[in-house]
Design a protein around this motif. Structure first.
Motif, mmCIF file in Angstrom:
data_model
loop_
_atom_site.group_PDB
_atom_site.id
_atom_site.type_symbol
_atom_site.label_atom_id
_atom_site.label_comp_id
_atom_site.label_asym_id
_atom_site.label_seq_id
_atom_site.Cartn_x
_atom_site.Cartn_y
_atom_site.Cartn_z
ATOM 1 N N GLU A 66 0.847 -1.195 0.000
ATOM 2 C CA GLU A 66 0.000 0.000 0.000
ATOM 3 C C GLU A 66 0.880 1.243 0.000
ATOM 4 O OE1 GLU A 66 -2.555 0.154 3.363
ATOM 5 O OE2 GLU A 66 -3.205 -1.935 3.203
ATOM 6 N N ASN A 67 0.285 2.334 -0.437
ATOM 7 C CA ASN A 67 0.898 3.630 -0.177
ATOM 8 C C ASN A 67 0.650 4.006 1.280
ATOM 9 O OD1 ASN A 67 -0.346 4.368 -3.354
ATOM 10 N ND2 ASN A 67 1.833 4.274 -2.921
ATOM 11 N N ILE A 68 1.426 4.926 1.763
ATOM 12 C CA ILE A 68 1.222 5.469 3.112
ATOM 13 C C ILE A 68 1.019 6.974 2.987
ATOM 14 C CG2 ILE A 68 2.310 5.883 5.361
ATOM 15 C CD1 ILE A 68 3.758 3.213 5.028
ATOM 16 N N PRO A 69 -0.157 7.505 3.401
ATOM 17 C CA PRO A 69 -1.271 6.786 4.026
ATOM 18 C C PRO A 69 -2.037 5.918 3.032
ATOM 19 C CG PRO A 69 -1.857 9.075 3.698
ATOM 20 C CD PRO A 69 -0.418 8.953 3.300
ATOM 21 N N GLY A 70 -2.697 4.910 3.595
ATOM 22 C CA GLY A 70 -3.483 3.974 2.802
ATOM 23 C C GLY A 70 -4.467 3.271 3.710
ATOM 24 N N GLU A 71 -5.047 2.195 3.215
ATOM 25 C CA GLU A 71 -6.107 1.500 3.946
ATOM 26 C C GLU A 71 -5.675 1.091 5.355
ATOM 27 O OE1 GLU A 71 -8.828 -2.591 3.539
ATOM 28 O OE2 GLU A 71 -7.189 -2.190 2.128
ATOM 29 N N SER A 72 -4.534 0.433 5.468
ATOM 30 C CA SER A 72 -4.108 -0.094 6.764
ATOM 31 C C SER A 72 -3.721 1.024 7.728
ATOM 32 C CB SER A 72 -2.934 -1.056 6.577
ATOM 33 O OG SER A 72 -3.324 -2.173 5.802
ATOM 34 N N THR A 73 -2.980 2.001 7.240
ATOM 35 C CA THR A 73 -2.526 3.066 8.138
ATOM 36 C C THR A 73 -3.673 3.995 8.531
ATOM 37 O OG1 THR A 73 -1.742 4.277 6.179
ATOM 38 C CG2 THR A 73 -0.123 3.019 7.434
ATOM 39 N N GLN A 74 -4.670 4.132 7.680
ATOM 40 C CA GLN A 74 -5.837 4.924 8.071
ATOM 41 C C GLN A 74 -6.581 4.265 9.225
ATOM 42 O OE1 GLN A 74 -7.960 5.410 4.376
ATOM 43 N NE2 GLN A 74 -6.680 7.139 3.716
ATOM 44 N N LEU A 75 -6.683 2.934 9.171
ATOM 45 C CA LEU A 75 -7.314 2.217 10.289
ATOM 46 C C LEU A 75 -6.515 2.415 11.571
ATOM 47 C CD1 LEU A 75 -8.994 -1.173 10.509
ATOM 48 C CD2 LEU A 75 -6.907 -0.889 11.842
ATOM 49 N N LEU A 76 -5.182 2.353 11.472
ATOM 50 C CA LEU A 76 -4.349 2.535 12.657
ATOM 51 C C LEU A 76 -4.476 3.946 13.212
ATOM 52 C CD1 LEU A 76 -1.075 0.639 11.648
ATOM 53 C CD2 LEU A 76 -3.048 -0.214 12.935
ATOM 54 N N ALA A 80 -5.633 4.726 17.014
ATOM 55 C CA ALA A 80 -4.809 5.496 17.952
ATOM 56 C C ALA A 80 -5.607 6.661 18.532
ATOM 57 C CB ALA A 80 -3.553 5.995 17.247
ATOM 58 N N LYS A 81 -6.312 7.369 17.664
ATOM 59 C CA LYS A 81 -7.081 8.530 18.127
ATOM 60 C C LYS A 81 -8.248 8.112 19.003
ATOM 61 C CE LYS A 81 -9.330 12.739 16.480
ATOM 62 N NZ LYS A 81 -9.672 13.566 15.279
ATOM 63 N N HIS A 82 -8.962 7.079 18.598
ATOM 64 C CA HIS A 82 -10.125 6.616 19.364
ATOM 65 C C HIS A 82 -9.728 6.197 20.780
ATOM 66 C CE1 HIS A 82 -13.952 4.613 20.224
ATOM 67 N NE2 HIS A 82 -13.253 3.575 20.643
ATOM 68 N N ASN A 83 -8.553 5.567 20.888
ATOM 69 C CA ASN A 83 -8.124 5.039 22.188
ATOM 70 C C ASN A 83 -7.146 5.951 22.925
ATOM 71 O OD1 ASN A 83 -9.365 2.248 22.368
ATOM 72 N ND2 ASN A 83 -8.390 2.100 20.353
ATOM 73 N N PHE A 107 1.858 6.159 15.343
ATOM 74 C CA PHE A 107 0.826 7.183 15.464
ATOM 75 C C PHE A 107 0.749 7.707 16.887
ATOM 76 C CE2 PHE A 107 -0.209 4.382 12.025
ATOM 77 C CZ PHE A 107 -0.627 5.229 11.018
ATOM 78 N N GLY A 108 0.466 9.000 17.020
ATOM 79 C CA GLY A 108 0.245 9.596 18.321
ATOM 80 C C GLY A 108 -1.209 9.516 18.725
ATOM 81 N N ASP A 110 -3.371 11.648 18.874
ATOM 82 C CA ASP A 110 -4.268 12.456 18.045
ATOM 83 C C ASP A 110 -4.514 11.826 16.677
ATOM 84 O OD1 ASP A 110 -1.802 12.800 16.897
ATOM 85 O OD2 ASP A 110 -1.767 14.991 17.073
ATOM 86 N N GLY A 111 -3.911 10.657 16.446
ATOM 87 C CA GLY A 111 -4.092 9.968 15.179
ATOM 88 C C GLY A 111 -3.135 10.391 14.084
ATOM 89 N N HIS A 112 -2.241 11.317 14.373
ATOM 90 C CA HIS A 112 -1.289 11.783 13.374
ATOM 91 C C HIS A 112 -0.057 10.879 13.341
ATOM 92 C CE1 HIS A 112 -3.069 16.114 13.638
ATOM 93 N NE2 HIS A 112 -3.781 15.317 12.854
ATOM 94 N N ILE A 113 0.557 10.795 12.171
ATOM 95 C CA ILE A 113 1.774 10.002 12.018
ATOM 96 C C ILE A 113 2.947 10.710 12.701
ATOM 97 C CG2 ILE A 113 3.471 9.148 10.356
ATOM 98 C CD1 ILE A 113 1.215 8.635 8.397
ATOM 99 N N LEU A 114 3.646 9.971 13.569
ATOM 100 C CA LEU A 114 4.829 10.503 14.231
ATOM 101 C C LEU A 114 6.098 10.154 13.469
ATOM 102 C CD1 LEU A 114 4.026 9.700 17.979
ATOM 103 C CD2 LEU A 114 3.661 11.847 16.736
ATOM 104 N N LEU A 115 6.124 8.962 12.873
ATOM 105 C CA LEU A 115 7.294 8.564 12.088
ATOM 106 C C LEU A 115 6.940 7.396 11.189
ATOM 107 C CD1 LEU A 115 8.705 5.659 13.152
ATOM 108 C CD2 LEU A 115 9.298 7.087 15.082
ATOM 109 N N LYS A 116 7.798 7.197 10.207
ATOM 110 C CA LYS A 116 7.747 6.001 9.356
ATOM 111 C C LYS A 116 9.155 5.419 9.313
ATOM 112 C CE LYS A 116 7.514 6.419 4.864
ATOM 113 N NZ LYS A 116 6.953 6.696 3.524
ATOM 114 N N HIS A 117 9.294 4.202 9.817
ATOM 115 C CA HIS A 117 10.595 3.529 9.808
ATOM 116 C C HIS A 117 10.595 2.458 8.729
ATOM 117 C CE1 HIS A 117 14.364 1.808 11.270
ATOM 118 N NE2 HIS A 117 13.803 0.618 11.128
ATOM 119 N N ARG A 118 11.502 2.592 7.788
ATOM 120 C CA ARG A 118 11.694 1.556 6.776
ATOM 121 C C ARG A 118 12.820 0.641 7.225
ATOM 122 N NH1 ARG A 118 11.200 5.547 1.454
ATOM 123 N NH2 ARG A 118 8.925 5.342 1.202
ATOM 124 N N LYS A 119 12.536 -0.647 7.238
ATOM 125 C CA LYS A 119 13.501 -1.648 7.692
ATOM 126 C C LYS A 119 14.858 -1.408 7.036
ATOM 127 C CE LYS A 119 13.589 -6.699 8.341
ATOM 128 N NZ LYS A 119 12.775 -7.910 8.090
#
Length: 282
Positions: A66-76, A80-83, A107-108, A110-119
């Motif tokens: 997927e691209n980021i953001p995408g289906e999986s990261t939107q759910l995350l 994060a925000k809900h909880n 994710f923080g 607030d639901g915002h992306i804090l970082l993206k780590h590529r292996k």
């Protein structure tokens, strides 16, 4: 005297050992349910496993990418925000500009992306008669350190094979990290031999907490994960460890205890005043 305030010196974290199947929607649904469950148990930091939305294998990465953001990261982000939690999103196959990566998004609350780590260190191994796996056949490596701040402590992120490289953990420690998280999927050869050993070594060497999140074991899959997601304390002790099946494990992280360990056994250059003399040998 530690500068850590009593109100911020302890927090609960959860590690989710997810049963990953071939249907992405089912993986996402199961992940969301267990994230909610972990938050309801008081967890402030929640960690998912490597490749949580996809079977692990070079023949799956492109199909599930997927691209980021995408289906999986939107759910995350929503979870994060809900909880109101910090959510370490395991990893997913990421597609970007025609290239594939094994990427962890954090994710923080607030639901915002804090970082993206590529292996950084791709999993390329060949153990004759046991396992041969070449991530580099399809994936590209990342090249950056990845840390994020919480009200409790700074956290460093690696993915699976990254854990074998002591220098990465040392760099994170020098940057002030007190917790290292490694979503990972060791297999039935390397898991029994090195999974726990590496976690304890990284924790002990750097006097930090180390958390690892593995997929649950599926004997019918083409790549069988070892499981045994864990949290290790700065003394090198395993605080909690899952078995092979799907589970959520919890650990209460005590930063005052970490400070005491570092005070009792000072090992870093900042806390010792050792002078190393290097002499060349002809």
């Amino acid at each position: 005297m530690s500068s850590i305030t009593k109100t911020m010196s302890k927090f609960r974290m959860a590690v989710i050992q997810l049963q990953v199947g071939s249907v992405k929607a089912d993986n996402l649904s199961r992940a969301r349910r267990l994230i909610d469950e972990a938050a309801q148990q008081g967890s402030k930091v929640v960690v998912l496993p490597e490749c949580f939305n996809s079977p692990y294998g070079t023949n799956f990465f492109a199909a599930y990418a997927e691209n980021i953001p995408g289906e999986s990261t939107q759910l995350l982000a929503q979870a994060a925000k809900h909880n109101n939690i910090y959510l370490v999103g395991g990893s997913i196959p990421e597609e970007d500009a025609g290239k594939l990566y094994n990427s962890c998004v954090v994710f923080g609350p607030d639901g915002h992306i804090l970082l993206k780590h590529r292996k950084i260190h791709l999993f390329d191994i060949d153990i004759p008669g046991k396992i041969c796996f070449q991530e580099s056949e399809t994936l590209c490596p990342g090249n950056t350190l990845s840390t994020f701040d919480t009200p409790f402590c700074k956290v460093g992120v690696g993915i699976c094979y990254d854990m074998r490289f002591a220098e990465l953990a040392q760099l994170y420690s020098r940057k002030g990290c007190q917790l290292l998280v490694y979503p990972g999927a060791f297999n039935m050869t390397t898991g029994p031999a090195h999974w726990e050993l590496l976690q304890r070594a990284r924790a002990l060497d750097n006097q930090v907490y180390v958390a690892t999140a593995s997929p649950a074991r599926d004997p019918s899959s083409s790549y069988v994960a070892w499981g045994h997601s864990s949290v290790v304390n700065p003394w090198g002790e395993v605080m909690v460890q899952a078995g092979s099946e799907e589970a959520v494990i919890y650990a209460d992280i005590d930063l005052q205890y970490l400070a005491e360990v570092r005070q009792q056994i000072p090992i870093t250059a900042q806390r010792r005043h050792d002078v190393y003399t290097v002499t060349s040998v002809p």
